[in-house]
Design an enzyme around this catalytic site. Structure first.
Site, PDB file in Angstrom:
ATOM      1  N   LEU A  64       3.993   6.925   6.508  1.00  0.00           N
ATOM      2  CA  LEU A  64       4.848   6.827   5.319  1.00  0.00           C
ATOM      3  C   LEU A  64       4.027   6.936   4.044  1.00  0.00           C
ATOM      4  O   LEU A  64       4.519   7.354   3.017  1.00  0.00           O
ATOM      5  CB  LEU A  64       5.588   5.488   5.317  1.00  0.00           C
ATOM      6  CG  LEU A  64       6.636   5.286   6.403  1.00  0.00           C
ATOM      7  CD1 LEU A  64       7.084   3.846   6.428  1.00  0.00           C
ATOM      8  CD2 LEU A  64       7.817   6.209   6.185  1.00  0.00           C
ATOM      9  N   GLY A  65       2.776   6.518   4.136  1.00  0.00           N
ATOM     10  CA  GLY A  65       1.941   6.563   2.952  1.00  0.00           C
ATOM     11  C   GLY A  65       0.608   5.907   3.233  1.00  0.00           C
ATOM     12  O   GLY A  65       0.406   5.329   4.303  1.00  0.00           O
TER      13      GLY A  65
ATOM     14  N   GLY B 289      -2.052   3.235   1.553  1.00  0.00           N
ATOM     15  CA  GLY B 289      -2.312   2.293   0.480  1.00  0.00           C
ATOM     16  C   GLY B 289      -3.781   1.964   0.441  1.00  0.00           C
ATOM     17  O   GLY B 289      -4.573   2.496   1.215  1.00  0.00           O
TER      18      GLY B 289
ATOM     19  N   VAL C  46       0.366   3.309   6.265  1.00  0.00           N
ATOM     20  CA  VAL C  46       1.623   2.662   6.638  1.00  0.00           C
ATOM     21  C   VAL C  46       2.431   3.645   7.484  1.00  0.00           C
ATOM     22  O   VAL C  46       2.522   4.823   7.164  1.00  0.00           O
ATOM     23  CB  VAL C  46       2.431   2.272   5.389  1.00  0.00           C
ATOM     24  CG1 VAL C  46       3.675   1.507   5.781  1.00  0.00           C
ATOM     25  CG2 VAL C  46       1.576   1.459   4.454  1.00  0.00           C
TER      26      VAL C  46
ATOM     27  N   ASP D 136      -2.794  -5.395  -7.708  1.00  0.00           N
ATOM     28  CA  ASP D 136      -2.626  -3.942  -7.623  1.00  0.00           C
ATOM     29  C   ASP D 136      -1.169  -3.558  -7.883  1.00  0.00           C
ATOM     30  O   ASP D 136      -0.565  -2.828  -7.113  1.00  0.00           O
ATOM     31  CB  ASP D 136      -3.099  -3.432  -6.257  1.00  0.00           C
ATOM     32  CG  ASP D 136      -3.381  -1.927  -6.269  1.00  0.00           C
ATOM     33  OD1 ASP D 136      -3.383  -1.333  -7.373  1.00  0.00           O
ATOM     34  OD2 ASP D 136      -3.571  -1.351  -5.189  1.00  0.00           O
TER      35      ASP D 136
ATOM     36  N   GLY E 269      -4.878   0.527   3.854  1.00  0.00           N
ATOM     37  CA  GLY E 269      -4.715   1.285   5.085  1.00  0.00           C
ATOM     38  C   GLY E 269      -3.393   2.025   5.086  1.00  0.00           C
ATOM     39  O   GLY E 269      -2.593   1.898   4.166  1.00  0.00           O
TER      40      GLY E 269
ATOM     41  N   LYS F  14       1.754  -1.563   8.768  1.00  0.00           N
ATOM     42  CA  LYS F  14       0.547  -1.264   7.999  1.00  0.00           C
ATOM     43  C   LYS F  14      -0.679  -1.635   8.808  1.00  0.00           C
ATOM     44  O   LYS F  14      -0.835  -2.781   9.215  1.00  0.00           O
ATOM     45  CB  LYS F  14       0.570  -2.033   6.685  1.00  0.00           C
ATOM     46  CG  LYS F  14      -0.703  -1.879   5.880  1.00  0.00           C
ATOM     47  CD  LYS F  14      -0.581  -2.530   4.524  1.00  0.00           C
ATOM     48  CE  LYS F  14       0.472  -1.836   3.714  1.00  0.00           C
ATOM     49  NZ  LYS F  14       0.202  -1.833   2.284  1.00  0.00           N
TER      50      LYS F  14
END
Ligand SMILES: *[C@@H]1O[C@H](CO)[C@@H](O)[C@H](O)[C@H]1NC(C)=O
Ligand SMILES: *[C@@H]1O[C@H](CO)[C@@H](O)[C@H](O)[C@H]1NC(C)=O
Ligand SMILES: *[C@@H]1O[C@H](CO)[C@@H](O)[C@H](O)[C@H]1NC(C)=O
Ligand SMILES: *[C@@H]1O[C@H](CO)[C@@H](O)[C@H](O)[C@H]1NC(C)=O
Ligand SMILES: *[C@@H]1O[C@H](CO)[C@@H](O)[C@H](O)[C@H]1NC(C)=O
Ligand SMILES: *[C@@H]1O[C@H](CO)[C@@H](O)[C@H](O)[C@H]1NC(C)=O
Ligand SMILES: *[C@@H]1O[C@H](CO)[C@@H](O)[C@H](O)[C@H]1NC(C)=O
Ligand SMILES: *[C@@H]1O[C@H](CO)[C@@H](O)[C@H](O)[C@H]1NC(C)=O
Length: 814
Positions: A536-537, A539, A544, A654, A542, A559
């Site tokens: 999914l992405g 970060g 996801v 963040d 790490g 994640k």
């Protein structure tokens, strides 16, 4: 077209009748022999004529299978279907026996498919037989069986057929549709024979019938012997391990022959079968063949007397009542049947959740209905808190995530729909049990979901809350003063206390009780994500991945943490618990974690609508002004909770649009919180590693000074600016160099009173635009002490306190 089709089906019944006459007497066919749905031969009968293999019609088309021949075609009982989940076949299909197996060719799609073939491709097929046992077999040249339908059962076992270890029977969708349905009977490797619903994971809590053999690694198979006894057979030495007929509920109806036993003596005219039926019950039948043709069917045994005990019998959001040997399904309040013709498919909500506000604002939107004697035992994602019964009802009403709650013995368990396997308990007025279920019901229907009704409700809300109005009046009188930076006025203090209480009520989850965090094994998560397939992405901690639990029922985001500071499992679990306790409607919920060897994985609720970054910078249709102000406030409330309201305060470190995710109702939720380090009691902590993302990082990160919660305020200021203007703070693609840094440009426009120039013709509320810009500019001051606290930010955004013009921001950290 439809007419032609029904004509074809009519014709087919005519030909099938003829096909019976044409049937092959020995039940054996050789290479090149073919069958088709309309032109005889359509089927191959066994020597006794009781079983047949071939095409049968179902669902506006044809399927290939084995059935018991009834007197009329409608009396046939299908016991096996080839490729049951394939779409129905067209009338032009043909089935031919060749050396490779049974070749199915479709003239319409031009597709050729071998539906039964030897497990060893070096072996070639020589003949095929429909046996009197109901087994359809392929032979090689020396009459060795190289394939048999008995090894691939669907929902039925016949006398002489076995269910091998780790194999299963799967019920059919309906009496007329033999594709895979909703339940399965599993012959487990541990020797247990167990019934489960298909749409959730198999585990002891979802099982609804079992032989209850609790040994590990006993390799047993289920066998229906030819006189109708079900047995568990030792796979190694073929001894009978267990007669399981005694585990069944005997049928009373079978006594009409004065036959007392539940199984019959050896009689050639009887065919036995055991099948997992559409309703999830595993039942044993006898088929008594009449000399005149056809058969009489009797049910001898069944696994469950009460179909309501079949978990998931009524589908979701529906409960089951057993009466007069029949199970009835009823919808929970606030839901209607998905398909009024098929009540066992479950119910769906008839109201919309989209405008849920949380807190007291929910009162005019929802009702809470208490339900006595309805219980549910499944569902893994719930919050568990100790409280009173009325508090349980109230907290569910005010919490947007809660759609139902179960209260028993002082514990309130909140859940989301769908609810599953609900049972109406018998012994209705059992005073000893203090268990009550609460169901949230929307007052507005789905159809009326166009905002009009909501607007109607708005003034109502304000009228109902006079304190808020008075407070608004009082505080609009508070003059603008740059003493804002040292908010300490008595009035403001008083107000804050009031306001603070209200905010607490909005985000009141997890304040008293500990949330149940699930601990997952790595393998479960690997399976749930299909081997970490769909990313999914990525970060800062790490990647996801998207995953699902309970066979797709619950979507999750998984994640995998990388680059972690080495820490023990206990420390990790302690941190997870702290994060798990942080529960607020504007925070992405942590559902569980995995700590195995050096692997650290977090499991979050799945956010269906991507990140705020996608919404602001990528989407074609940017969110409108109201939407953006709502999102800005959502994010601020999430941070307020992290900094000041949760048990262990957390500095996020963040905050950025990529870390703000949108749920199904476009509510903004902050993710990745708590992963930096937990904020200690003194509200400051020196970080050794620089965290955060360029562009959103407060300048003190580069100055080797202690980091405080004010670092998050800085990041929030940037996010707020970007949300207001739907562009990145640093945008090098603009033509005018003066416009590259948004904050500088915005400050200039603010001072020149030309802010509306920046919103490019969009209709915005000028007052609120100015207010949001000033809040953002205060937040991004270089000096942490000049930045307001998040509590002040929320108040300023809500327009309750006036704001004065901030000093010009520098762009030192960009
Ligand atoms: C195989 O079985 C058929 C029918 O039972 C028989 O006619 C044939 O001779 C057998 N072939 C061999 C090689 O045993
Ligand atoms: C292939 O099938 C036959 C008969 O069904 C069986 O005896 C044999 O063990 C199978 N072989 C393999 C390799 O699975
Ligand atoms: C059962 O035991 C055998 C031999 O001891 C082993 O090879 C097999 O993997 C075990 N199976 C399971 C499911 O534990
Ligand atoms: C089936 O099992 C029952 C009970 O073990 C036994 O009495 C009967 O003889 C068996 N039938 C056959 C045909 O083996
Ligand atoms: C199956 O048979 C083997 C060999 O006789 C024996 O060792 C084993 O214990 C039996 N298993 C069960 C479950 O009875
Ligand atoms: C026959 O059925 C009756 C009533 O169901 C029961 O009491 C009796 O024990 C049964 N007899 C045998 C031999 O099973
Ligand atoms: C089997 O049962 C039927 C009906 O009860 C009876 O007519 C027939 O004679 C029986 N056959 C044998 C071989 O017992
Ligand atoms: C939803 O269905 C319930 C019946 O279960 C009904 O009482 C209620 O009025 C319906 N709500 C809406 C908004 O249609």
């Amino acid at each position: 077209m439809a007419a032609v089709w029904s004509l074809l089906i009519l014709l087919s019944s005519f030909f099938v009748a003829r096909g019976v006459e044409d049937k092959h007497s020995s039940g054996t066919i050789g290479l090149g022999y073919s069958l088709s749905p309309l032109t005889p031969p359509t089927s191959l009968a066994s020597p006794s004529g009781r079983f047949a293999f071939g095409f049968y019609s179902q669902d506006n088309g044809f399927s290939i299978g084995v059935w018991l021949e009834g007197n009329r075609k409608t009396d046939n009982k299908v016991v096996w279907t080839a490729n049951r989940d394939d779409p129905p076949l067209h009338a032009t299909a043909t089935l031919t026996l060749n050396e490779k197996g049974l070749l199915l060719s479709s003239r319409v799609s031009g597709e050729n498919k071998v539906i039964a073939y030897p497990n060893d491709s070096a072996v070639s097929v020589f003949s095929a037989s429909m046996l009197d046992s109901g087994n359809f077999v392929l032979y090689n040249k020396v009459n060795h069986t190289i394939w048999e339908s008995f090894e691939h059962p669907t929902d039925t076992l016949l006398g002489g057929q076995a269910l091998l270890p780790s194999h299963e029977l799967i019920s059919s969708s309906s009496e007329n549709d033999h594709s895979s349905g909703r339940f399965h009977l599993s012959m487990q490797l541990d020797g247990n024979l167990v019934l489960y619903p298909l749409d959730v994971d198999d585990d002891p809590t979802t099982a609804y019938w079992a032989t209850a053999i609790d040994g590990v690694n006993r390799s047993l198979r289920l066998f229906l012997n030819s006189t109708g006894f079900l047995q568990l057979i030792n796979n190694t030495d073929s001894s009978i391990y267990l007669e399981i007929n005694s585990k069944f509920y005997p049928e009373v109806s079978y006594n009409d022959h004065n036959e007392n036993t539940t199984t019959t003596s050896s009689n050639d005219s009887i065919v036995h079968s055991a099948s997992l039926d559409v309703d999830g019950n595993f039942q044993l039948y006898t088929h008594q063949f009449e000399p005149s043709g056809g058969f009489r069917i009797s049910r001898v045994l069944r696994a469950l007397e009460d179909s309501c005990k079949v978990k998931g019998f009524c589908g979701t959001n529906s409960y089951c009542t057993f009466n007069d040997d029949r199970a009835y399904c009823a919808c929970l309040p606030g839901t209607d049947f998905i398909d009024p013709q098929r009540n066992t498919l479950g119910c769906k909500r008839n109201y919309s959740e989209a405008h849920c506000k949380g807190g007291k604002d929910n009162i005019p939107l929802y009702n809470i209905t208490p339900l006595q004697n309805i219980v549910w035992t499944t569902g893994i994602f719930y919050s568990e808190e100790l409280m009173s019964m009325s508090a349980c009802s109230q907290t569910c009403l005010e919490d947007c995530s809660c759609e139902a709650a179960q209260f028993s013995d002082g514990v309130c368990r909140k859940q989301k729909l769908p609810l599953w396997h609900l049972l109406r308990q018998h012994g209705a007025n059992d005073e000893s049990s203090t268990s009550t279920a609460f169901l949230k019901m929307g007052i507005r229907s789905l159809e009326a979901d166009d905002g009009a009704v909501l607007d109607e409700l708005k003034p109502h809300i304000e009228r109902k809350d006079p304190t808020l109005k008075i407070l608004l009046l009082t505080f609009s009188l508070v003059a603008c003063s740059c003493a804002l930076l040292a908010i300490s006025g008595v009035f403001i203090f008083k107000f804050r206390v009031l306001r603070y209480k209200r905010l607490l009520e909005i985000g009141n989850l997890g304040l008293t009780g500990e949330l149940t965090l699930a601990s997952f094994s790595y393998n479960v998560l690997k399976r749930a994500t299909n081997g970490f397939k769909e990313e999914l992405g990525k970060g800062s901690f790490g990647a996801v991945y998207k995953g699902s639990l309970n066979r797709g029922r619950n979507l999750i985001a998984v994640k995998r943490l990388e680059k972690l500071v080495e820490e023990g499992e206990r420390e990790f679990q302690a941190e997870m618990r702290a994060i798990g306790r942080a529960h607020h409607k504007n925070l992405v919920r942590l559902l569980g974690y995995c700590a195995e060897d050096s692997k650290r994985v977090l499991v979050y609720e799945y956010m269906g609508n991507g990140s705020l970054a996608d919404l602001l910078f990528k989407s074609r249709q940017r969110p409108d002004w109201d939407e953006r102000t709502r999102i800005a406030l959502d994010v601020a409330r999430g941070i307020l909770y992290l900094h000041e309201e949760c048990e262990t305060p957390i500095i996020h470190c963040d905050i950025k649009p990529q870390n703000i995710l949108m749920d199904d109702y476009w509510r903004a939720k902050i993710s990745d919180f708590g992963l930096a380090k937990l904020l200690m009691g003194d509200h400051t902590r020196t970080f050794t590693v620089v965290r955060g993302t360029r562009g959103y990082m407060a300048p003190e990160w580069h100055k080797n000074v202690p980091i405080s919660a004010k670092a998050d305020i800085y990041s929030y200021g940037i996010v707020l600016l970007e949300t207001v203007f739907c562009r990145r703070n640093l945008d090098t693609t603009v033509s005018n160099p003066e416009e590259i840094i948004l904050s500088i440009l915005v400050y200039k426009c603010l001072v020149e009173k030309k802010l509306d120039k920046l919103v490019l013709g969009e209709e915005v509320d000028k007052k609120s635009l100015e207010r949001m810009v000033m809040v953002a500019l205060w937040c991004i001051q270089d000096e942490p002490a000049l930045r307001p606290s998040i509590k002040t930010v929320v108040m300023m955004l809500e327009g309750i306190t006036d704001i004065c013009i901030p000093p010009c921001p520098t762009a030192s950290s960009i």
